[in-house]
Design an enzyme around this catalytic site. Structure first.
Site, PDB file in Angstrom:
ATOM      1  N   SER A  40       0.794  -1.224   0.000  1.00  0.00           N
ATOM      2  CA  SER A  40       0.000   0.000   0.000  1.00  0.00           C
ATOM      3  C   SER A  40       0.829   1.277   0.000  1.00  0.00           C
ATOM      4  CB  SER A  40      -0.948   0.015   1.216  1.00  0.00           C
ATOM      5  OG  SER A  40      -0.228  -0.147   2.421  1.00  0.00           O
ATOM      6  N   ASP A 328      -2.722   8.141   8.305  1.00  0.00           N
ATOM      7  CA  ASP A 328      -3.719   7.331   8.999  1.00  0.00           C
ATOM      8  C   ASP A 328      -3.000   6.394   9.972  1.00  0.00           C
ATOM      9  OD1 ASP A 328      -2.636   5.356   7.409  1.00  0.00           O
ATOM     10  OD2 ASP A 328      -4.388   5.105   6.129  1.00  0.00           O
ATOM     11  N   HIS A 331      -0.053   4.597   7.405  1.00  0.00           N
ATOM     12  CA  HIS A 331       0.571   5.138   6.195  1.00  0.00           C
ATOM     13  C   HIS A 331       1.094   6.561   6.379  1.00  0.00           C
ATOM     14  CE1 HIS A 331      -2.361   2.058   4.753  1.00  0.00           C
ATOM     15  NE2 HIS A 331      -1.270   1.675   4.097  1.00  0.00           N
TER      16      HIS A 331
END
Length: 363
Positions: A40, A328, A331
């Site tokens: 991600s 978040d 990340h």
């Protein structure tokens, strides 16, 4: 020669790519293309196309600082490392593979700037049910690359494809989810056995890429992931999870050793390893020196450290994303990505070795 079947203007474009003539996008073009693999941290929307994936970021408030001000599938407030490195290389945004593979009128031209195969929640380990894939493990990402390679050979011919790929950059950022997986899966392996097994898989995938034209690799070690808001939130004192950090270091050490051995095994391979762990640790230990005022709590979320819940549409988010390390629960912000990318491209041997990415692409 395969190029004869294409438009003359397209063949001219290929000459620009293959023989190093500069072509401007945001900066002078440095490389013909970039191919991205990982999780991600560099996913630009592949998981949007996975029906069974729970790891998606195609909803607010993700993308709030992206040029379109809309969520794209990137796990962050704006651009990620893949976007920023592409900019520095003079390339346009590298599109997600699944956005192209789903098109009925596929053309080789869509692959010429490169392809992003990265997938949120993906791992080096391949433990995905192929009937219900929720992410794309590294091996499958490389499988997709091999399909692209086949199309390139058909369109450009074998010789031109090899020249094109040998000048391109192959970026790999993965491993964090494998570290988390060790603690979540209650593995019977020792930590060293587990690390050795995933590094061996990593090596096999790098060798597959090499066998199909890759020569220049930018590889990033796992960061201080025990210090993410999510990990801190699980500790009573809100300090870092040092068990996670120790395993990350163990993995990074094995990865560096493997890369050194691989460089002696494979003729013509070159790589830049980025010690993201040490740089991220510097950010956390001396935040103001690096432009951060908040390195523990997430910008977007709910509850303690904004880490009780993900960055969902009903979550709250900070007004100044540039001074937060984390967007978040897990990340980085775009601001953090930018600083990390600067180290990758221009950093000293202390953090990028045996050379930085700028020197790597100049070889």
């Amino acid at each position: 020669m395969a190029c004869k079947s294409f438009l003359p203007s397209f063949c001219v474009f290929l000459l620009f790519l293959l023989y190093g003539v500069s072509y401007t996008v945001t900066e002078a073009r440095v490389i013909p293309a970039m191919f991205v693999f990982g999780d991600s941290l560099v996913d630009v929307g592949n998981n949007n196309y996975l029906r069974y994936s729970f790891a998606k970021a195609n909803f607010p408030h993700n993308g709030i600082d992206f040029p379109t001000r809309k969520p794209t599938g990137r796990f962050g407030n704006g651009k990620n490392a893949a976007d920023l490195i592409a900019e520095k290389m003079g390339l346009p945004t590298i599109p997600p593979y699944l956005s192209m593979s789903s098109k009925s009128n596929k053309s080789i031209t869509q692959f010429l700037n490169g392809v992003n195969f990265a997938s949120g929640a993906s791992k080096i380990l391949n433990d995905i049910d192929p009937q219900y894939p929720f992410s794309i493990p590294l091996e499958k990402q490389v499988d997709y690359y091999l399909a692209v390679h086949k199309d390139l050979v058909q369109g450009l011919g074998a010789s031109r494809t090899q020249i094109y790929l040998s000048k391109s950059l192959f970026l790999i950022i993965t491993g964090s989810n494998d570290i988390y997986n060790y603690f979540d899966s209650l593995s019977n392996s020792t930590q060293q056995q587990y690390v050795n097994s995933i590094v061996l898989i990593f090596k096999e995938q790098v060798k597959r890429l090499y066998d199909y034209g890759a020569r220049k690799f930018s590889i990033v070690g796992v960061g201080v992931i025990g210090c993410t808001p999510s990990e801190r939130n699980e500790q009573a004192d809100r300090k870092c999870n040092e068990d996670t950090n120790r395993l990350s270091l163990k993995y990074n050490q094995a990865l560096v050793s493997m890369l050194k051995n691989l460089a002696s095994e494979l003729r013509g391979i070159n790589y830049s390893y980025f010690d993201g762990y040490s740089v991220m640790q510097n950010f956390i230990q001396k935040p103001t020196a690096h432009g951060f005022s908040e390195v523990k709590a997430a910008c977007c979320g709910l509850g303690k450290l904004n880490a009780d819940a993900p960055c969902l549409p009903f979550a709250t988010y900070c007004t100044n994303r540039s001074n937060h390390l984390f967007w978040d629960r897990t990340h980085p912000t775009e601001a953090a990505h930018r600083k990390l990318v600067d180290y990758m491209l221009y950093g000293p041997l202390q953090y990028t070795f045996p050379l930085n990415v700028k020197k790597l692409v100049g070889i």
